[in-house]
Design an enzyme around this catalytic site. Structure first.
Site, PDB file in Angstrom:
ATOM      1  CB  CYS A 182      -0.883  -0.046   0.805  1.00 22.04           C
ATOM      2  SG  CYS A 182      -1.972   0.908   1.248  1.00 22.04           S
ATOM      3  CD  GLU A 189      -1.472  -7.302   4.253  1.00 24.52           C
ATOM      4  OE1 GLU A 189      -1.645  -7.392   3.768  1.00 24.52           O
ATOM      5  OE2 GLU A 189      -1.742  -5.726   4.666  1.00 24.52           O
ATOM      6  CG  HIS A 210      -3.736  -3.702   2.519  1.00 28.27           C
ATOM      7  ND1 HIS A 210      -3.425  -3.192   3.489  1.00 28.27           N
ATOM      8  CD2 HIS A 210      -4.470  -2.607   1.850  1.00 28.27           C
ATOM      9  CE1 HIS A 210      -3.129  -2.252   3.741  1.00 28.27           C
ATOM     10  NE2 HIS A 210      -4.537  -1.470   2.557  1.00 28.27           N
TER      11      HIS A 210
END
Lengths: 224, 288
Positions: free
Chosen positions: A83, A201, A199
């Site tokens: 990001c 994750e 992202h």
């Protein structure tokens, strides 16, 4: 079992816990740190972050982390930007005036237009899931040996951002994404540096595949 | 290509239990939140929202254990709300495993907390929940404490103000419609969504898939969150394997009584139907 140490670079820009958990999930040993010694000794490093580009560069300078990040990358060890951690790698950003970045990748960080070519208002930031795909000039092997190797073309990833990266060299672009008519670079790969606007994750099982593949590059280094 | 709309299961939590009420009150116990969360994750939820529905009332926040257990196995954004009052509360909830927090009462009492929190944790971490009630004169006013507490704050100007203060998203509840299964308040949603640039998550009133499509198309919702449609589908099809919680009103659950205003549906079915109606949602990629 010898778990690979990964420095999650903490410079006061947002919530890093989900990055920690994803690393643990794929068998890495993440350490949240702003200590340059810990960063430089780690086998891999991740630069996460959400928030404003200018504040982030300011924080990196204040915590004296600009040189360690550059040194870590020069050492050829696996480095991941996520990001804002991708955007900071570029030369400069137009966020609140012009701010200089780490200049590891030549290019600019630009704001999404809030009005499209049909004069319709568009929501900025982009918050949500969007597809990543290979550049049209690239062949089907473009993601081979990259952290995206296990990912299908046009897979969905989770994004939160108002600005996007425009690298000067097309060769560094690993994937593209289209938000409301703006096609932009959603991930880059330059030697040991992989960085993505989305992202992984927070991108469910598909995102974890990216962490898994990246963790594999750490293990492979040892075997070489 | 129009942007992808997020479909977000909402889990209202009281103590160890998943509960569901009407107009944010009159709670029924449905089961363990983690079981529902895992099922929604596996069936393609785009995010999850946990709300501690009694935290604000008793000034307690018992969600941390549930958040940690969820965050270990669920890798999509998790927003947590209910009883979050201070910067330290936010930090604790994020540390437990939430990706975003939702503020309502604290934000209305002290709007500057939005500014401070978004500066510390990033705008994208801070969601402001607005609980709207339509007054008899047609105005919409924001309430707090699950729609119980009058504030006199006008919804549309409040929405603009929270955006200016740095909120990353607005979670907009129509208290009038919440739990009724009669459909979303389209006018409310459209007016709020059109008055801000940040995403608006519509909440309150989903009874069937058509309602969800309607609030996206006519209400300009950027995301939709709902509970009953999904929970009753899960209970009907799957949850007999799970043991319900012991605390609270479980009579409804034990008798297997449904809720007549709601047509249960699973996430895949919902996303497929929305896709047929021309609404883009995240589905598994077909490419190589």
């Amino acid at each position: 079992m010898n778990k690979k140490s990964v420095a999650i670079i903490d410079y006061g820009m947002g919530n890093m816990f989900s990055v920690m958990r994803a690393c643990e999930h794929v068998g890495l040993n993440p350490v949240l740190t702003s200590d340059k010694k810990v960063i430089l000794e780690a086998e891999g490093a991740i630069l996460p972050g959400v928030g404003a580009f200018g504040d982030a560069m300011e924080n990196l300078k204040k915590t004296d982390l600009v040189a360690p990040i550059k040194d870590f990358i020069s050492a050829g060890k696996p480095f991941m930007g996520i990001c804002l951690g991708l955007q900071l790698l570029l030369s400069e950003s137009e966020e609140f005036g012009t701010n200089k970045g780490l200049d590891i990748i030549k290019g600019r960080v630009i704001k999404f237009p809030t009005i499209d070519k049909h004069n319709e208002r568009k929501k900025v930031p982009q918050v949500g899931w969007n597809r990543i795909y290979r550049p049209s000039a690239a062949n089907g092997e473009h993601w081979k040996n990259s952290p995206l190797e296990e990912i299908k073309n046009e897979e969905f990833m989770y994004f939160v951002h108002s600005f996007y990266c425009a690298p000067e060299q097309a060769e560094v672009v690993l994937s593209l994404t289209d938000y409301e008519g703006t096609e932009y670079c959603s991930s880059v790969l330059v030697k040991n540096v992989f960085a993505c606007q989305f992202h992984p994750e927070k991108s469910a099982d598909e995102g974890l595949k990216i962490y898994k593949k990246w963790a594999q590059t750490l293990k492979n280094r040892e075997e070489q | 290509m129009a942007k992808n709309i997020r479909i977000i299961p909402r889990l209202d939590i009281k103590g160890p239990n998943l509960v569901k009420g009407i107009h944010l009150e009159g709670l029924r116990v449905l089961g363990k939140p983690e079981d529902f969360a895992r099922h929604y994750y596996e069936s393609g939820a785009d995010e999850l929202i946990y709300v501690d529905v009694v935290a604000s009332l008793y000034e307690r926040n018992s969600l941390h254990d549930i958040i940690s257990r969820t965050a270990q196995e669920i890798f999509i954004p998790l927003t947590v709300g209910g009883g979050i009052r201070t910067i330290d509360d936010i930090r604790e909830v994020l540390r437990a495993g939430a990706d975003k927090v939702s503020l309502n009462t604290a934000a209305v009492k002290n709007p500057q907390i939005i500014k401070e929190a978004s500066r510390i944790f990033g705008s994208s971490t801070i969601v402001v929940a607005i609980e709207a009630i339509r007054e008899t004169d047609g105005r919409y006013l924001a309430y707090t404490d699950n729609g119980r507490q009058f504030t006199g704050v006008e919804v549309f100007s409040w929405a603009k103000q929270v955006e200016a203060l740095g909120a990353g998203e607005i979670l907009l509840t129509s208290v009038d419609r919440e739990g009724t299964g009669q459909g979303f308040d389209i006018e409310l949603t459209r007016k709020v969504s059109d008055s801000v640039s940040i995403p608006v998550i519509a909440h309150g009133g989903a009874g069937k898939i058509d309602h969800i499509g309607q609030v996206i198309k006519e209400g300009s919702a950027d995301a939709v969150t709902f509970a009953s449609v999904l929970h009753y589908d899960f209970i009907k099809n799957i949850s007999s394997k799970f043991e319900a919680g012991k605390e609270g009103n479980t009579e409804f659950l034990n008798k297997g009584i449904g809720f007549s205003k709601v047509s249960p549906a699973g996430l895949q079915e919902i996303k497929n139907k929305l896709g047929e109606a021309g609404i883009n949602c995240r589905v598994a990629a077909k490419g190589a």
